[in-house]
Design a protein around this motif. Structure first.
Motif, mmCIF file in Angstrom:
data_model
loop_
_atom_site.group_PDB
_atom_site.id
_atom_site.type_symbol
_atom_site.label_atom_id
_atom_site.label_comp_id
_atom_site.label_asym_id
_atom_site.label_seq_id
_atom_site.Cartn_x
_atom_site.Cartn_y
_atom_site.Cartn_z
ATOM 1 N N ILE A 166 0.851 -1.190 0.000
ATOM 2 C CA ILE A 166 0.000 0.000 0.000
ATOM 3 C C ILE A 166 0.886 1.239 0.000
ATOM 4 C CG2 ILE A 166 -1.879 1.236 1.147
ATOM 5 C CD1 ILE A 166 -2.335 -1.341 2.833
ATOM 6 N N LEU A 167 0.608 2.163 -0.890
ATOM 7 C CA LEU A 167 1.213 3.491 -0.826
ATOM 8 C C LEU A 167 0.163 4.428 -0.252
ATOM 9 C CD1 LEU A 167 3.315 5.365 -3.478
ATOM 10 C CD2 LEU A 167 1.269 6.452 -2.538
ATOM 11 N N ILE A 168 0.520 5.140 0.806
ATOM 12 C CA ILE A 168 -0.387 6.133 1.382
ATOM 13 C C ILE A 168 0.241 7.507 1.220
ATOM 14 C CG2 ILE A 168 -1.615 6.941 3.412
ATOM 15 C CD1 ILE A 168 -1.581 4.115 4.500
ATOM 16 N N ALA A 169 -0.473 8.391 0.517
ATOM 17 C CA ALA A 169 -0.014 9.760 0.301
ATOM 18 C C ALA A 169 -0.960 10.718 1.001
ATOM 19 C CB ALA A 169 0.052 10.077 -1.191
ATOM 20 N N VAL A 170 -0.449 11.444 1.995
ATOM 21 C CA VAL A 170 -1.244 12.471 2.664
ATOM 22 C C VAL A 170 -0.803 13.820 2.125
ATOM 23 C CG1 VAL A 170 -1.617 11.040 4.692
ATOM 24 C CG2 VAL A 170 0.334 12.598 4.646
ATOM 25 N N ALA A 171 -1.751 14.759 1.941
ATOM 26 C CA ALA A 171 -1.409 15.947 1.166
ATOM 27 C C ALA A 171 -2.176 17.190 1.578
ATOM 28 C CB ALA A 171 -1.669 15.668 -0.318
ATOM 29 N N ASN A 172 -1.575 18.352 1.230
ATOM 30 C CA ASN A 172 -2.246 19.651 1.129
ATOM 31 C C ASN A 172 -1.988 20.104 -0.306
ATOM 32 O OD1 ASN A 172 -2.129 21.502 4.300
ATOM 33 N ND2 ASN A 172 -2.682 19.378 3.906
ATOM 34 N N TRP A 173 -2.752 19.577 -1.238
ATOM 35 C CA TRP A 173 -2.499 19.732 -2.678
ATOM 36 C C TRP A 173 -3.565 20.657 -3.258
ATOM 37 C CZ3 TRP A 173 1.082 15.811 -4.754
ATOM 38 C CH2 TRP A 173 1.409 16.020 -6.105
ATOM 39 N N PRO A 174 -3.217 21.877 -3.695
ATOM 40 C CA PRO A 174 -4.212 22.877 -4.074
ATOM 41 C C PRO A 174 -4.861 22.642 -5.426
ATOM 42 C CG PRO A 174 -2.012 23.764 -4.345
ATOM 43 C CD PRO A 174 -1.846 22.412 -3.723
ATOM 44 N N ARG A 175 -5.975 23.330 -5.635
ATOM 45 C CA ARG A 175 -6.826 23.149 -6.811
ATOM 46 C C ARG A 175 -6.117 23.311 -8.157
ATOM 47 N NH1 ARG A 175 -12.087 26.754 -6.881
ATOM 48 N NH2 ARG A 175 -10.513 28.389 -7.030
ATOM 49 N N PRO A 176 -5.211 24.286 -8.344
ATOM 50 C CA PRO A 176 -4.608 24.443 -9.675
ATOM 51 C C PRO A 176 -3.872 23.205 -10.176
ATOM 52 C CG PRO A 176 -4.241 26.412 -8.370
ATOM 53 C CD PRO A 176 -4.809 25.381 -7.440
ATOM 54 N N ILE A 197 -3.516 5.099 -1.638
ATOM 55 C CA ILE A 197 -4.525 5.883 -0.920
ATOM 56 C C ILE A 197 -4.040 7.322 -0.865
ATOM 57 C CG2 ILE A 197 -5.799 6.163 1.232
ATOM 58 C CD1 ILE A 197 -5.161 3.204 1.841
ATOM 59 N N GLY A 198 -4.817 8.231 -1.443
ATOM 60 C CA GLY A 198 -4.490 9.646 -1.408
ATOM 61 C C GLY A 198 -5.483 10.382 -0.532
ATOM 62 N N VAL A 199 -4.979 11.105 0.457
ATOM 63 C CA VAL A 199 -5.848 11.813 1.407
ATOM 64 C C VAL A 199 -5.451 13.292 1.389
ATOM 65 C CG1 VAL A 199 -6.780 11.862 3.739
ATOM 66 C CG2 VAL A 199 -5.878 9.722 2.805
ATOM 67 N N ASN A 200 -6.299 14.112 0.800
ATOM 68 C CA ASN A 200 -6.016 15.529 0.624
ATOM 69 C C ASN A 200 -7.057 16.361 1.370
ATOM 70 O OD1 ASN A 200 -4.711 17.813 -0.414
ATOM 71 N ND2 ASN A 200 -5.949 17.831 -2.273
ATOM 72 N N ARG A 201 -6.676 17.557 1.772
ATOM 73 C CA ARG A 201 -7.587 18.442 2.496
ATOM 74 C C ARG A 201 -8.520 19.173 1.533
ATOM 75 N NH1 ARG A 201 -5.762 24.044 4.912
ATOM 76 N NH2 ARG A 201 -8.025 24.199 4.668
ATOM 77 N N VAL A 202 -9.504 19.851 2.107
ATOM 78 C CA VAL A 202 -10.398 20.731 1.353
ATOM 79 C C VAL A 202 -10.442 22.089 2.043
ATOM 80 C CG1 VAL A 202 -11.829 18.895 0.378
ATOM 81 C CG2 VAL A 202 -12.415 19.838 2.622
ATOM 82 N N GLY A 203 -11.183 23.010 1.445
ATOM 83 C CA GLY A 203 -11.341 24.331 2.027
ATOM 84 C C GLY A 203 -10.370 25.346 1.454
ATOM 85 N N GLU A 204 -10.360 26.538 2.031
ATOM 86 C CA GLU A 204 -9.461 27.618 1.611
ATOM 87 C C GLU A 204 -8.648 28.076 2.813
ATOM 88 O OE1 GLU A 204 -9.567 32.084 -0.480
ATOM 89 O OE2 GLU A 204 -11.397 30.882 -0.287
ATOM 90 N N ASP A 205 -7.357 28.304 2.614
ATOM 91 C CA ASP A 205 -6.530 28.769 3.718
ATOM 92 C C ASP A 205 -6.297 30.277 3.607
ATOM 93 O OD1 ASP A 205 -4.319 29.299 2.047
ATOM 94 O OD2 ASP A 205 -3.454 27.320 2.354
ATOM 95 N N PRO A 206 -5.724 30.897 4.634
ATOM 96 C CA PRO A 206 -5.496 32.344 4.601
ATOM 97 C C PRO A 206 -4.515 32.810 3.521
ATOM 98 C CG PRO A 206 -5.522 31.571 6.857
ATOM 99 C CD PRO A 206 -5.491 30.354 5.990
ATOM 100 N N GLN A 207 -3.816 31.859 2.905
ATOM 101 C CA GLN A 207 -2.940 32.209 1.791
ATOM 102 C C GLN A 207 -3.703 32.227 0.472
ATOM 103 O OE1 GLN A 207 1.242 30.215 3.180
ATOM 104 N NE2 GLN A 207 -0.443 28.784 2.820
ATOM 105 N N HIS A 208 -5.033 32.054 0.569
ATOM 106 C CA HIS A 208 -5.951 32.065 -0.582
ATOM 107 C C HIS A 208 -5.741 30.857 -1.497
ATOM 108 C CE1 HIS A 208 -7.063 36.007 0.802
ATOM 109 N NE2 HIS A 208 -5.824 36.449 0.641
ATOM 110 N N LEU A 209 -5.233 29.797 -0.941
ATOM 111 C CA LEU A 209 -5.148 28.537 -1.670
ATOM 112 C C LEU A 209 -6.427 27.748 -1.411
ATOM 113 C CD1 LEU A 209 -1.458 27.493 -0.976
ATOM 114 C CD2 LEU A 209 -2.399 28.349 -3.122
#
Length: 265
Positions: A166-176, A197-209
């Motif tokens: 299993i490869l597990i990739a955890v991320a903060n990978w932005p929309r662009p 397994i890729g686990v990425n966040r959602v939402g918008e951060d204060p850096q406008h990402l």
């Protein structure tokens, strides 16, 4: 003599937003998720830097070695009898590492620092890179832990002679770059004949990402077993079966013809 193989593994991936540089709020959220989903999973996986979000300021909030975050997450794993993964920032001596963690109910802890630091986001300025690569083991399954930008590098992710399942990739990978995340996750599964397994966040951060998530649990053929909805906060789950993975590796042994690569650490 027949070989024993791992039992099916129930995994849950948590696609969520992250409270910006607010460790206490994020730990409270983690406990809520674990309390709600522990009975249906053997392993619950959170996104990268789950306690702070991804920023240079977060380094100032890095946990000390075996500090508050470490003991909190380990305590949750024991209390709810479920393994927990994700990453958080931790200070070891003079260095801060982005640590992939696996806390188990029996108290075992496995950690792997992020290797490839994302220079465009300034990560090289506040985080030190890994100097070695680990393969985790959990319930007989072998796991390669990677963090976000690591997934772009095929040599780092190479599954030499089926050394991991299993490869597990955890991320903060932005929309662009969402299509890069989606494509690489499936490519890493197919080229390495492993679950991914890729686990990425959602939402918008204060850096406008803005983050769309695109979290998925993918089999070794690159076919999603479960996918999260774009931008939604949700928990997706799947059961990983070792027998089907073994059969594919035996019927289509591309791993035996793989080119040799050497990591220079």
């Amino acid at each position: 003599m027949s070989m024993t193989h791992p039992e099916p593994l129930r995994v849950s991936a948590v696609q969520c937003s992250i409270a910006w540089n607010d460790v206490a709020t994020n730990l409270e959220y983690i406990e809520h998720i674990v309390q709600t989903h522990a009975t249906g999973a053997d392993l619950i996986i959170f996104p990268e830097t789950i306690t702070t979000g991804f920023s240079s300021e977060a380094a100032l909030l890095a946990d000390t070695e075996q500090g508050e975050v470490y003991h909190f997450l380990l305590g949750l794993a024991k209390k709810y009898e479920v393994a927990l993964s994700g990453s958080y920032l931790s200070r070891v001596g003079e260095e801060v590492h982005n640590l992939f963690f696996l806390f188990e109910p029996d108290g075992q802890v496995q950690l792997q620092a992020k290797r490839h630091l994302f220079a465009p986001g300034g990560e090289k300025e506040f985080v030190s890179p890994a100097r070695s690569r680990s393969i985790f083991t959990f319930r007989g399954w072998r796991i390669l832990p990677v963090i976000c930008y690591d997934m772009r590098f095929p040599v780092w992710c190479r599954n030499v002679s089926n050394e991991y399942d299993i490869l597990i990739a955890v991320a903060n990978w932005p929309r662009p770059r969402r299509e890069v995340f989606r494509t690489l996750l499936r490519a890493r599964a197919m080229e390495n004949l492993s679950y991914a397994i890729g686990v990425n966040r959602v939402g918008e951060d204060p850096q406008h990402l803005v983050y769309t998530g695109d979290s998925a649990i993918v089999n070794a053929r690159g076919i999603p077993l479960s996918e999260a909805q774009e931008g939604a906060e949700e928990v997706i789950s799947a059961t990983l079966d070792y027998e089907s993975l073994r059969d594919l590796r035996e019927k289509f042994p591309v791993w035996a013809d793989a080119d040799p690569f050497t990591l220079h650490l």
